[in-house]
Design a protein around this motif. Sequence first.
Motif, mmCIF file in Angstrom:
data_model
loop_
_atom_site.group_PDB
_atom_site.id
_atom_site.type_symbol
_atom_site.label_atom_id
_atom_site.label_comp_id
_atom_site.label_asym_id
_atom_site.label_seq_id
_atom_site.Cartn_x
_atom_site.Cartn_y
_atom_site.Cartn_z
ATOM 1 N N LEU A 7 0.894 -1.239 0.171
ATOM 2 C CA LEU A 7 -0.175 0.263 -0.241
ATOM 3 C C LEU A 7 0.813 1.592 -0.112
ATOM 4 O O LEU A 7 2.042 1.214 1.054
ATOM 5 C CB LEU A 7 -0.574 0.216 0.950
ATOM 6 C CG LEU A 7 -1.845 -0.984 1.132
ATOM 7 C CD1 LEU A 7 -2.333 -0.758 2.689
ATOM 8 C CD2 LEU A 7 -2.797 -1.413 0.083
ATOM 9 N N LYS A 8 0.126 2.525 -0.582
ATOM 10 C CA LYS A 8 0.949 3.574 -1.270
ATOM 11 C C LYS A 8 1.306 4.016 0.664
ATOM 12 O O LYS A 8 -0.176 4.037 1.498
ATOM 13 C CB LYS A 8 0.468 4.730 -1.654
ATOM 14 C CG LYS A 8 1.139 5.206 -1.508
ATOM 15 C CD LYS A 8 0.620 5.665 -2.857
ATOM 16 C CE LYS A 8 1.363 7.901 -3.870
ATOM 17 N NZ LYS A 8 0.313 8.786 -4.666
ATOM 18 N N GLU A 9 2.667 4.746 1.150
ATOM 19 C CA GLU A 9 1.983 5.462 2.141
ATOM 20 C C GLU A 9 1.369 7.192 2.068
ATOM 21 O O GLU A 9 1.015 8.107 1.332
ATOM 22 C CB GLU A 9 3.897 6.235 2.532
ATOM 23 C CG GLU A 9 3.989 6.794 3.913
ATOM 24 C CD GLU A 9 3.969 5.263 4.884
ATOM 25 O OE1 GLU A 9 3.408 5.759 5.988
ATOM 26 O OE2 GLU A 9 4.512 4.731 4.633
ATOM 27 N N ILE A 390 10.971 -2.270 6.272
ATOM 28 C CA ILE A 390 11.547 -1.286 5.325
ATOM 29 C C ILE A 390 11.128 -0.124 4.480
ATOM 30 O O ILE A 390 9.537 0.076 4.293
ATOM 31 C CB ILE A 390 12.271 -2.275 3.966
ATOM 32 C CG1 ILE A 390 12.997 -2.781 4.725
ATOM 33 C CG2 ILE A 390 12.924 -1.137 2.845
ATOM 34 C CD1 ILE A 390 13.452 -3.874 3.703
ATOM 35 N N VAL A 391 11.106 1.117 5.182
ATOM 36 C CA VAL A 391 10.334 2.436 4.977
ATOM 37 C C VAL A 391 10.974 3.514 3.541
ATOM 38 O O VAL A 391 12.479 3.408 3.976
ATOM 39 C CB VAL A 391 10.159 3.684 6.017
ATOM 40 C CG1 VAL A 391 9.611 4.667 5.571
ATOM 41 C CG2 VAL A 391 9.758 2.937 6.468
ATOM 42 N N GLU A 392 10.812 3.002 2.108
ATOM 43 C CA GLU A 392 11.506 3.842 1.387
ATOM 44 C C GLU A 392 12.637 5.342 1.331
ATOM 45 O O GLU A 392 12.967 5.535 0.853
ATOM 46 C CB GLU A 392 10.286 3.547 -0.053
ATOM 47 C CG GLU A 392 10.557 4.595 -1.377
ATOM 48 C CD GLU A 392 10.292 4.178 -2.348
ATOM 49 O OE1 GLU A 392 10.199 4.070 -3.329
ATOM 50 O OE2 GLU A 392 9.505 3.673 -2.542
ATOM 51 N N THR A 428 -1.698 4.983 11.780
ATOM 52 C CA THR A 428 -0.570 5.121 13.284
ATOM 53 C C THR A 428 0.122 6.081 12.987
ATOM 54 O O THR A 428 1.175 6.390 13.496
ATOM 55 C CB THR A 428 0.391 3.689 12.221
ATOM 56 O OG1 THR A 428 0.779 4.175 10.583
ATOM 57 C CG2 THR A 428 -0.344 2.475 11.948
ATOM 58 N N LYS A 429 0.268 7.100 12.055
ATOM 59 C CA LYS A 429 0.735 8.278 11.783
ATOM 60 C C LYS A 429 -0.016 9.307 12.797
ATOM 61 O O LYS A 429 0.809 10.323 12.801
ATOM 62 C CB LYS A 429 0.586 8.532 10.167
ATOM 63 C CG LYS A 429 1.500 7.581 9.350
ATOM 64 C CD LYS A 429 1.561 7.655 8.353
ATOM 65 C CE LYS A 429 2.774 8.810 7.635
ATOM 66 N NZ LYS A 429 2.894 8.877 6.350
ATOM 67 N N THR A 435 7.013 11.213 15.713
ATOM 68 C CA THR A 435 7.416 12.077 14.851
ATOM 69 C C THR A 435 7.324 10.844 13.906
ATOM 70 O O THR A 435 7.816 11.513 12.754
ATOM 71 C CB THR A 435 8.242 13.327 14.763
ATOM 72 O OG1 THR A 435 9.528 12.985 15.659
ATOM 73 C CG2 THR A 435 7.844 14.259 15.451
ATOM 74 N N GLN A 436 8.464 9.808 14.071
ATOM 75 C CA GLN A 436 8.732 8.676 13.240
ATOM 76 C C GLN A 436 7.408 8.608 12.407
ATOM 77 O O GLN A 436 6.482 7.871 12.755
ATOM 78 C CB GLN A 436 9.826 7.812 13.766
ATOM 79 C CG GLN A 436 10.121 6.938 12.914
ATOM 80 C CD GLN A 436 11.446 5.945 13.531
ATOM 81 O OE1 GLN A 436 12.065 6.011 14.318
ATOM 82 N NE2 GLN A 436 10.976 4.405 13.320
ATOM 83 N N LEU A 437 7.774 8.411 11.020
ATOM 84 C CA LEU A 437 6.278 8.018 10.589
ATOM 85 C C LEU A 437 5.717 6.372 10.744
ATOM 86 O O LEU A 437 4.845 6.372 10.004
ATOM 87 C CB LEU A 437 6.316 8.334 8.873
ATOM 88 C CG LEU A 437 7.507 7.767 7.259
ATOM 89 C CD1 LEU A 437 6.735 6.157 6.779
ATOM 90 C CD2 LEU A 437 7.865 8.193 6.451
#
Length: 472
Positions: A7-9, A390-392, A428-429, A435-437
Amino acid sequence: MMKVKVLKEPLLEFGNGTHICPRTGIETLGVYDKRDELRRSELRIGIVGRGEGVDLLDEWLDHCKRGIPSKVDNKFPNLFKGFGGISEHYGFFTRLLSSPQYTRTLQKSEINKIAKITSREDRVVKCVDLYYEQARFISENRSVDVIICVVPNDLFDSLTKSSGAEDTELVDRYMEHNFRRLLKARCMHLGIPLQLVREKTILSVKPSIDQQDLATKAWNFCTALYYKGNRTVPWRLVEDKFKPRTCYIGIGFYKSRDGETISTSLAQVFDEFGHGVILRGAPVSIDKNDRHPYMEEGQAHDLLHSALAEYENALMQKPARVVIHKSSRFRDTEIAGFSQVLDAKGIATRDFVSITSTDIRLFSAKEYPPARGTLLSLTEREGVLYTKGIVEFYKTYPGMYIPSPLRIEMFDSDSSLEDIAKEILGLTKMNWNNTQLDGRLPITLECANKVGDIMKYVDASQKPQVSFSFYM
């Protein structure tokens, strides 16, 4: 048939645009609420601590005002972002104001007396009394927006030791499970949110393995301070104008301090702004077979009825859709109670979603762990979602341990599994304590869990605060 999709961020909205990252968004676009012409542009801070701790905090606040560069040899600049400072001209568009008049200094003799008390439980109670009296004085005699309590190293150590010996559990759990929660519950009626910090973590030049670098610490500290003190939001989810107006509700359970009863804690998010309310539910039943708590039909009815009454009072209209997140599977009695309320109010669109842990893991020959947002659809109504991975944008997996995905199970649901997973990923954001996404849980359940942790210390006759800022 099982299938996997990434899924897209989800995008977040700030003062002058959108971005996926809270830190980059605040730095380049400004906090969301700066578009509000009546917003306040200063935070008045009360401080409680011993002399040395107050001096350390003053120095730390000066660093936060001036800004802190990213850590040396930074290979991941988007993850370990420098902190540009907090001022009325940049980012937060807010001044931090503190003064000796708003500071209450603890006497060393009082701290030493507490450290000498034999019972750890008695030390915790006396320590709460010590901080409470000073916080009460500030709240009653000074105009402040948030009170920072600085805990001395030796006092912290005395609260995390039992009978002169270290406990086998992590020492931080005593601070978390007793002092912090009891103090926040005790001070709740004062109407001023608390921020607790330990002397040993302030301005630690060489952070230990469980500590953040200074810039990251400043991002999280100042964002939490801003949210607590301003009673507003630094960012929000981008509103989907094609979706019906939705009320999100998170339901968790917590044990009483004596372990005799289990009650519901409820966190309600009104809309994409993150505005919501905290409610305390009633004691619930325990399944004799699996020992899991659940609500009878009447209990579920009353809980949702109260939640929607708060929603309608705040927004002066009914939601067109209700989403309920629960930290356990839905029982027939719960579905019946919830449905009875929604049917009576004419709310046709609903999604009852169970969000739990799972032993299922995905492996790839190319990279591990999977990307955040990876959704494994098991059936049309059940799937596994990686909210950690993993966060792109970070070019790495920002965690220390193998990520544990969430199991999503839909009950009486009108939406698709993919749409529900996208909403969970977005929610979740919405935790302004980080402040970490890549938060793991949606704010609905993250908040409900934190509320339950503190609510057990709030006397049953006391009306709890409705803002998340008093529980985080």
